[in-house]
Structure formats: structure tokens, C-alpha cells
Enzyme design. Sequence first.
Site, PDB file in Angstrom:
ATOM      1  N   TYR A 331       0.790  -1.442   0.033  1.00 32.15           N
ATOM      2  CA  TYR A 331       0.329  -0.215   0.010  1.00 32.15           C
ATOM      3  C   TYR A 331       1.272   1.654   0.150  1.00 32.15           C
ATOM      4  CZ  TYR A 331      -3.137  -3.951   2.042  1.00 32.15           C
ATOM      5  OH  TYR A 331      -3.796  -4.807   1.534  1.00 32.15           O
ATOM      6  N   CYS A 437      -4.672   3.340   9.530  1.00 40.13           N
ATOM      7  CA  CYS A 437      -5.631   4.935   9.475  1.00 40.13           C
ATOM      8  C   CYS A 437      -6.854   4.579  10.440  1.00 40.13           C
ATOM      9  CB  CYS A 437      -5.684   6.081   8.650  1.00 40.13           C
ATOM     10  SG  CYS A 437      -6.267   4.633   7.259  1.00 40.13           S
TER      11      CYS A 437
HETATM   12  N1  SAH Z   1       2.151   4.502   2.664  1.00 41.81           N
HETATM   13  C1  SAH Z   1       1.124   5.553   1.460  1.00 41.81           C
HETATM   14  C2  SAH Z   1       0.378   5.202   0.958  1.00 41.81           C
HETATM   15  C3  SAH Z   1      -0.737   4.552   1.943  1.00 41.81           C
HETATM   16  S1  SAH Z   1      -2.755   5.206   1.757  1.00 41.81           S
HETATM   17  C4  SAH Z   1       1.458   6.745   2.116  1.00 41.81           C
HETATM   18  O1  SAH Z   1       1.343   7.071   3.216  1.00 41.81           O
HETATM   19  O2  SAH Z   1       1.372   7.471   1.884  1.00 41.81           O
HETATM   20  C5  SAH Z   1      -3.028   3.343   1.172  1.00 41.81           C
HETATM   21  C6  SAH Z   1      -2.760   3.014  -0.383  1.00 41.81           C
HETATM   22  O3  SAH Z   1      -3.118   1.896  -0.370  1.00 41.81           O
HETATM   23  C7  SAH Z   1      -3.340   4.385  -1.168  1.00 41.81           C
HETATM   24  O4  SAH Z   1      -2.601   4.901  -1.770  1.00 41.81           O
HETATM   25  C8  SAH Z   1      -4.933   3.303  -2.200  1.00 41.81           C
HETATM   26  O5  SAH Z   1      -4.293   3.776  -3.704  1.00 41.81           O
HETATM   27  C9  SAH Z   1      -4.112   2.119  -1.894  1.00 41.81           C
HETATM   28  N2  SAH Z   1      -4.743   1.024  -1.711  1.00 41.81           N
HETATM   29  C10 SAH Z   1      -5.632   0.504  -1.432  1.00 41.81           C
HETATM   30  N3  SAH Z   1      -5.925  -0.632  -1.668  1.00 41.81           N
HETATM   31  C11 SAH Z   1      -4.956  -1.007  -2.150  1.00 41.81           C
HETATM   32  C12 SAH Z   1      -4.741  -2.184  -2.125  1.00 41.81           C
HETATM   33  N4  SAH Z   1      -5.447  -3.919  -2.123  1.00 41.81           N
HETATM   34  N5  SAH Z   1      -3.422  -2.739  -2.277  1.00 41.81           N
HETATM   35  C13 SAH Z   1      -2.603  -2.300  -2.398  1.00 41.81           C
HETATM   36  N6  SAH Z   1      -2.649  -0.918  -2.048  1.00 41.81           N
HETATM   37  C14 SAH Z   1      -4.226  -0.659  -2.146  1.00 41.81           C
END
Ligand code: SAH
Length: 480
Positions: A331, A437
Site C-alpha cells: 500500500y 488509520c
Molecule cells: N504509504 C502511503 C499510502 C498509504 S494510503 C503513504 O503514506 O502515502 C493507502 C494506499 O493504499 C493508497 O495509496 C491506496 O491507493 C492503496 N490501496 C488501496 N487498496 C489497495 C490494495 N488492495 N492493494 C494495494 N494498494 C491499495
Amino acid sequence: MKKNDEFEIDITDIGNEGEGIGKYEGMTFFIKGGVPGDRILAGATKLKKTYGYARLVKVIKASPFRVTPKCPISGKCGGCQIQSLSYEKQLELKERKITENLIRIGGFSPEFIKEHMDPIVGMEEPFHYRNKAQYPIGTDKENQPIAGFYAGRTHSIIPNTRCYLGAEENEEILNIILSYMKEYKIEAYDEVTGKGLIRHVLIRKGFSTGELMVCLVINKKITELPHQESLIRKLADIPGMKSISVNINTENTNVIMGNEVHTIWGEPTISDIIHVRDMQKDGYPFTGDALTFKISPLSFYQVNPVQTEKLYSLALEYAGLTGKETVWDLYCGIGTISLFMAGSAKQVYGVEIVPQAIDDAKENAERNGITNARFFVGKAEEVLPAFYEGTIGDKKASDDMLHPDVIVVDPPRKGCDEACLSTMLKMQPERIVYVSCDSATLARDLKILCDGGYEIQKIRGVDQFAMTVHVETVVLLSKK
Ligand code: SAH
């Protein structure tokens, strides 16, 4: 008791949505606007067998923790739920929320949590911290365009262009857009009829660079706005303006952004800088290291840049890197945590579902001169198992890749998918850093990880969302 009956009640607790909670004649009441420590006059609005809802009629004796909200509409707007609560108490509440979820959902004991939890990391200035705002655009009774916020749990827009959580520039930007709409009779989108053009305005600011991005979400497949020159001229005059774009969303859903973005002025992205901090020292001073990030309108980027530095620095500290490790960052968004880790690791692999974010991540690596980070588009729960089972990726994925030293996860509120967690367990990393979160889904996932052979070493809250009930948590787990 009947509906509308008035009664005096002491508020003794606070609920998940920031509502006051008290007991009256054996019934538990939930009262929006009540602050723990208040004695209030309440009016019953809904009665069930053992509990009920009431409205705050009058504060009879104010709680020592009650403060006057800065924002005059904080009681109506759904954005902030706890502006009437002193910031100190807000932090206490958030720590308690984490603790309670870990006990109730995670099954951990209160003593265990107490022993492993460090004090929540708060803000010095808990206002004007948000670098991103998404204002819905609508129409008032006089048929004039308005921008504002949804009232809690509804879609009626409360007009307000001055938000105490957002950047100061937002107000000017919104006023320019609203007068452009009035001048050229450009209609706001109407959720009910599906007609009208402008749906939302997204504003982002790089707090370290001062760069501004404005993206108008529109309900039509066009790449330019009618009479856009006049709008662009005024917006481009605002110091820091770097990017103006339109995003097309013609679906009749609650999802704010569509997938198509067209830059109508300036650059397609803005930049921001995140500094590494020393979380072991008082006041968390900068270490001297910093990274620059490029951000697209569609990419996720943490909304509170001051706290994000502390959050990432804490995640980095928990990862315990020495330069030899292989790390998966699941993520990963635009690769922020991945690149924070890359400087102290041998190799980092990032996974993210949004393709634009992965484009940003790759460019961000290049921009910061980082060559030991690779990024993959896809769902964490699909990409990770596929690598593990050898159905995608390098023909012979290296042993390091399949058995990393550290896995970092930072999922959205719904937490990690089971397929993701079970593959993590198979990969047997020495450490797992879970950035969350939503402490309820965190607790659920921690239970799975702990049942699968991991144990919690440290837990710490970080207040990314002052004035709201939301809280970020970082947890370090290690292999038993
Ligand atoms: N670590 C990053 C993003 C965290 S938010 C930071 O701190 O900026 C969570 C992220 O997960 C988002 O970018 C969203 O697009 C992504 N996401 C949501 N569902 C997901 C999934 N099933 N697999 C991979 N990424 C995903």
C-alpha cells in the site's frame, strides 16, 4: 420518558464519532456536542430499550475540558467532530480508542497494551494542518453556486470557504472559482438530477515548497472548461500556483474523483519535501535527511505533512534497518515510506493499486537518486501471493524477495485483506511495521498476525487528524 422530554444529564464519556455519552435512569444516552465533564440539559430524540439519543439543549455546567471552537460552524460541519474538546483531551481520547480496540477486537490484555504503548505523538499547532481539501460544489436557494462541506452523515452542503484545518489559500481559490461560475453561468453539479458541470474542487498544497494544485472535478467528458482563460488567469496569479487541471467524473456515485485528468494550466503535478526526524530526541529534530515527492491529483498523499514526518520517521525507526535488509512496502502510494526506507536498506519493493501513484513512485525514486527501490502496480493481496507462488515477476524471484527482513503495510481504513496477511505470514519477515488509520481493522489484523507467530513489540499513536476522531497508529511486530 418520551421523545422530546428534557432532562439533566452528566456527560461521562465520548463515543467513536465524538458524541458525548452519559447515563440517565439506567439508560445510556448519546448526545452530539456533549463533552465529558459537562452537565447539560438534553432533549430525547430517539429512544430504544436500553439506550437513546438526545440533543444538547443547553450546557448547565461546562466541563473543564470544554473549549470554544475556533470554527463557527464546527457543530454542523461533518469535518471536525471534537473541536469543543481541549487538544490534550483529544489526544487522551485517541489513545484510549486505540487501547479499547486492541482489547475488544484484538483480544490483547489491558496490561499488555499499557506495557507496549508509547505516548501518542501530538501536534504543536493543531490547526491549518491539512494540505488537501475537497470541497463539494452545489447551489443555494437563490440558485447561486456555493462551496462548502457536507453536514455530518448527509450530502447537504454547508457553505463555507474558510476551514480552520485547511491551507489559508483555499478561501481565495474557492472564491475565484465561485465568481467564475456566477459570471459565466456555469452550473454546479446536482446529485439528484445528475445535471450541472462542477462537482468538486480539489486543492493541494506542498507545505514545504509552497506549491499549489487546483483540480476541478467535472461531470462531462471535456478537456477544457468553458471560458477557462479568465479562470486560469486569476488562479495562476496566486503565489505558488503550479498546477490547474480538470478531472472527469460522470458517474452518479459518492466517489469524488474520476480516472481521467487533463492539465489545463501549468504542470500536471506539484512537489513537496519530507524531512526525516529523530523520534528518540525531544521535539523530534530533523536529522538532515530529506526527500522530495511529486504528487498527482489522483495519488494518495498523507494530509498532515507536519505529522507525516513524525509518522514516517517512527516507521523507519521501528523497521530497525542497518543497510542489509530487504523490505516490502505494501500500500505504498507514491512510494513515500518505501523511499524513506531505501536509504537504510539493501532493497525495497513497493506495491500499490493506483497506477498513477506508481508512476509517481518511480519518478520519486529517480528524483531522489534512489536505485534500490522497485514498484509494482496491483492489489497487495494479489501481487504478494503471486510473487510468493511464482506466477508473476522475476522467473526466479530471489530468496530475499520471498523472505524479506521487514514488511511494512499502510492500508486504507478497511485494513489488510486476509490473502495479504497469510502471505506475509508465509514470508516470515523478522519484523512487520503496521501503519494504520483505523484502529479497529488494525486490531483485527494484529490478532491474525499474532496468531500466526508474531508478537507486538511497540504501539504508538500519531495524531494525523487533530479536531477529528480519527487516529493513526504505528505498530512494530517481530517474529516469535
Ligand atoms: N504509504 C502511503 C499510502 C498509504 S494510503 C503513504 O503514506 O502515502 C493507502 C494506499 O493504499 C493508497 O495509496 C491506496 O491507493 C492503496 N490501496 C488501496 N487498496 C489497495 C490494495 N488492495 N492493494 C494495494 N494498494 C491499495
